[in-house]
Design a protein around this motif. Sequence first.
Motif, mmCIF file in Angstrom:
data_model
loop_
_atom_site.group_PDB
_atom_site.id
_atom_site.type_symbol
_atom_site.label_atom_id
_atom_site.label_comp_id
_atom_site.label_asym_id
_atom_site.label_seq_id
_atom_site.Cartn_x
_atom_site.Cartn_y
_atom_site.Cartn_z
ATOM 1 N N ALA A 19 0.924 -1.444 -0.334
ATOM 2 C CA ALA A 19 -0.095 0.400 0.217
ATOM 3 C C ALA A 19 1.033 1.671 0.006
ATOM 4 C CB ALA A 19 -0.298 0.027 1.299
ATOM 5 N N TRP A 20 1.842 1.078 0.827
ATOM 6 C CA TRP A 20 3.159 2.268 0.631
ATOM 7 C C TRP A 20 4.056 1.931 -0.369
ATOM 8 C CZ3 TRP A 20 2.626 4.745 5.763
ATOM 9 C CH2 TRP A 20 0.953 4.492 6.745
ATOM 10 N N ARG A 21 4.833 2.435 -0.721
ATOM 11 C CA ARG A 21 5.808 2.329 -1.930
ATOM 12 C C ARG A 21 6.993 2.577 -1.698
ATOM 13 N NH1 ARG A 21 5.192 -2.240 -4.053
ATOM 14 N NH2 ARG A 21 6.375 -1.646 -5.563
ATOM 15 N N PRO A 22 8.404 1.838 -1.335
ATOM 16 C CA PRO A 22 9.546 3.155 -1.578
ATOM 17 C C PRO A 22 9.477 4.375 -1.802
ATOM 18 C CG PRO A 22 9.839 1.039 -2.421
ATOM 19 C CD PRO A 22 8.719 1.162 -2.016
ATOM 20 N N GLY A 23 10.309 5.845 -0.927
ATOM 21 C CA GLY A 23 9.451 6.017 -1.696
ATOM 22 C C GLY A 23 8.669 7.443 -1.012
ATOM 23 N N ASP A 24 7.444 6.414 -0.673
ATOM 24 C CA ASP A 24 6.073 7.337 -0.770
ATOM 25 C C ASP A 24 6.755 8.095 0.881
ATOM 26 O OD1 ASP A 24 4.791 6.482 -2.575
ATOM 27 O OD2 ASP A 24 3.410 4.763 -1.223
ATOM 28 N N ARG A 25 5.836 9.282 0.496
ATOM 29 C CA ARG A 25 5.838 10.024 2.692
ATOM 30 C C ARG A 25 5.077 9.273 3.399
ATOM 31 N NH1 ARG A 25 7.765 14.915 3.997
ATOM 32 N NH2 ARG A 25 6.600 15.372 1.105
ATOM 33 N N ILE A 26 5.468 8.829 4.603
ATOM 34 C CA ILE A 26 4.693 8.295 5.622
ATOM 35 C C ILE A 26 4.006 9.711 5.786
ATOM 36 C CG2 ILE A 26 6.103 6.384 6.022
ATOM 37 C CD1 ILE A 26 6.487 6.820 8.404
ATOM 38 N N PRO A 27 2.591 9.701 7.349
ATOM 39 C CA PRO A 27 1.885 10.915 7.536
ATOM 40 C C PRO A 27 3.250 11.481 8.756
ATOM 41 C CG PRO A 27 0.496 8.552 8.154
ATOM 42 C CD PRO A 27 1.600 7.758 7.053
ATOM 43 N N PHE A 28 3.225 12.533 8.677
ATOM 44 C CA PHE A 28 3.626 13.057 9.789
ATOM 45 C C PHE A 28 3.497 12.966 11.482
ATOM 46 C CE2 PHE A 28 4.063 16.515 5.923
ATOM 47 C CZ PHE A 28 5.409 16.624 5.419
ATOM 48 N N GLU A 29 4.333 13.284 11.848
ATOM 49 C CA GLU A 29 4.903 13.271 13.174
ATOM 50 C C GLU A 29 2.513 13.946 13.500
ATOM 51 O OE1 GLU A 29 7.752 13.879 15.783
ATOM 52 O OE2 GLU A 29 9.413 12.087 14.352
ATOM 53 N N HIS A 30 3.140 15.089 12.905
ATOM 54 C CA HIS A 30 1.726 15.457 13.974
ATOM 55 C C HIS A 30 0.799 14.797 13.806
ATOM 56 C CE1 HIS A 30 2.133 17.967 10.488
ATOM 57 N NE2 HIS A 30 1.137 18.024 10.687
ATOM 58 N N GLU A 31 0.602 13.686 12.471
ATOM 59 C CA GLU A 31 -0.391 13.647 12.241
ATOM 60 C C GLU A 31 -0.705 12.708 12.494
ATOM 61 O OE1 GLU A 31 -0.521 15.236 7.071
ATOM 62 O OE2 GLU A 31 0.618 13.563 8.140
ATOM 63 N N LEU A 32 0.482 11.581 13.374
ATOM 64 C CA LEU A 32 0.128 9.952 13.536
ATOM 65 C C LEU A 32 -0.602 10.141 15.437
ATOM 66 C CD1 LEU A 32 3.838 8.699 12.105
ATOM 67 C CD2 LEU A 32 0.888 7.655 12.213
ATOM 68 N N VAL A 33 0.294 12.190 15.487
ATOM 69 C CA VAL A 33 -0.222 12.033 16.883
ATOM 70 C C VAL A 33 -1.572 12.102 16.960
ATOM 71 C CG1 VAL A 33 -0.273 14.234 18.523
ATOM 72 C CG2 VAL A 33 2.121 13.101 17.622
ATOM 73 N N VAL A 34 -2.572 12.628 16.158
ATOM 74 C CA VAL A 34 -3.767 13.066 15.983
ATOM 75 C C VAL A 34 -4.815 12.053 15.498
ATOM 76 C CG1 VAL A 34 -5.614 13.883 15.043
ATOM 77 C CG2 VAL A 34 -3.804 15.608 15.557
ATOM 78 N N THR A 35 -4.071 10.887 14.956
ATOM 79 C CA THR A 35 -4.421 9.558 14.400
ATOM 80 C C THR A 35 -5.004 8.894 15.814
ATOM 81 O OG1 THR A 35 -4.137 9.707 12.509
ATOM 82 C CG2 THR A 35 -4.273 7.520 13.284
ATOM 83 N N TYR A 36 -3.921 8.317 16.124
ATOM 84 C CA TYR A 36 -3.693 8.067 17.698
ATOM 85 C C TYR A 36 -3.999 8.088 18.886
ATOM 86 C CZ TYR A 36 -1.439 4.524 14.162
ATOM 87 O OH TYR A 36 -1.537 3.471 12.496
ATOM 88 N N GLY A 37 -3.695 9.282 18.883
ATOM 89 C CA GLY A 37 -4.196 10.206 20.357
ATOM 90 C C GLY A 37 -3.268 9.818 21.917
ATOM 91 N N CYS A 38 -2.330 9.928 20.577
ATOM 92 C CA CYS A 38 -0.464 10.085 21.401
ATOM 93 C C CYS A 38 0.595 11.274 21.763
ATOM 94 C CB CYS A 38 0.196 8.539 21.178
ATOM 95 S SG CYS A 38 0.326 8.474 19.541
ATOM 96 N N SER A 39 1.632 11.023 22.439
ATOM 97 C CA SER A 39 2.424 12.325 22.345
ATOM 98 C C SER A 39 3.392 11.895 21.214
ATOM 99 C CB SER A 39 3.229 11.836 23.306
ATOM 100 O OG SER A 39 3.791 10.195 23.848
ATOM 101 N N ARG A 40 4.132 13.525 21.273
ATOM 102 C CA ARG A 40 5.309 13.166 19.552
ATOM 103 C C ARG A 40 6.153 11.432 20.425
ATOM 104 N NH1 ARG A 40 5.301 18.129 16.334
ATOM 105 N NH2 ARG A 40 6.981 17.227 14.604
ATOM 106 N N ALA A 41 6.027 11.644 21.563
ATOM 107 C CA ALA A 41 7.309 11.228 21.550
ATOM 108 C C ALA A 41 7.338 9.790 21.566
ATOM 109 C CB ALA A 41 8.182 11.008 23.340
ATOM 110 N N THR A 42 5.978 9.013 21.445
ATOM 111 C CA THR A 42 5.746 7.713 20.870
ATOM 112 C C THR A 42 5.518 7.618 19.497
ATOM 113 O OG1 THR A 42 3.983 7.606 22.550
ATOM 114 C CG2 THR A 42 3.887 5.931 21.390
ATOM 115 N N VAL A 43 4.867 8.320 19.580
ATOM 116 C CA VAL A 43 5.345 8.604 17.780
ATOM 117 C C VAL A 43 6.859 8.506 17.361
ATOM 118 C CG1 VAL A 43 4.814 9.598 15.725
ATOM 119 C CG2 VAL A 43 3.013 9.704 17.108
ATOM 120 N N GLY A 44 7.772 9.584 17.361
ATOM 121 C CA GLY A 44 8.853 9.286 17.945
ATOM 122 C C GLY A 44 9.884 7.813 17.671
#
Length: 228
Positions: A19-44
Amino acid sequence: MTVAERIRTDIEARIHSGAWRPGDRIPFEHELVVTYGCSRATVGKALGALARTGLIERRRKAGSFVAHPQVHSAVLAVPDLAQIIAARGEEYRWQRTLYRNVNHGEGGDIPLPAMLVEGVHFSGGEPFALERRLIALGTIPKAATQDFVDEAPGAWLLAHIPWTSARHRIRAVEAIPAEARALALRPRAACLELERMTWRTGEPVTHVRQLFRGDRFDLVAEFRPGDG
């Protein structure tokens, strides 16, 4: 499963499914924070683990991207030292020197709890290699029932737990005094250090550091034109 592990597992699944191919950007850290309802440290933490396995590439200010597979000129197998030594016609012996559970502080890339096993591999009655190994009990719970007195953990893992990916790091090092004594070497003697991490379908299995006498061990790869 922790939130960091869930983020990591979800991203791994998208990459492995294509679904995600080489070179594809994955969601930014702040987007993952919102999606998973967690801290930026957890995403990092999750992204850092993915970067260490080589699945993603983190670029300063640009974000994280699905990594392109690395091309290597030769591939090293995961060896069974007992078989290598026996093939040389020498007697093999394993001596366990440390065995304990690790629940905090020293797991590194291996999630805790883990089993820590240290020991010496002998060839022909002489020290051949030192080993320090962590085994992820979350991935391999039955490792907790093994004492690794008569059988080295590497041999047991190869016989019972098929691995699907591995990463090697090899370098020349000088033996510190305690290592030199254990290997029957002079202080600061040249040694070959092999550090390896293995995974099973994306889950960490084991991290091992093996230190070989520089005068007793060579790494050899055979290949033909066009291989790789």
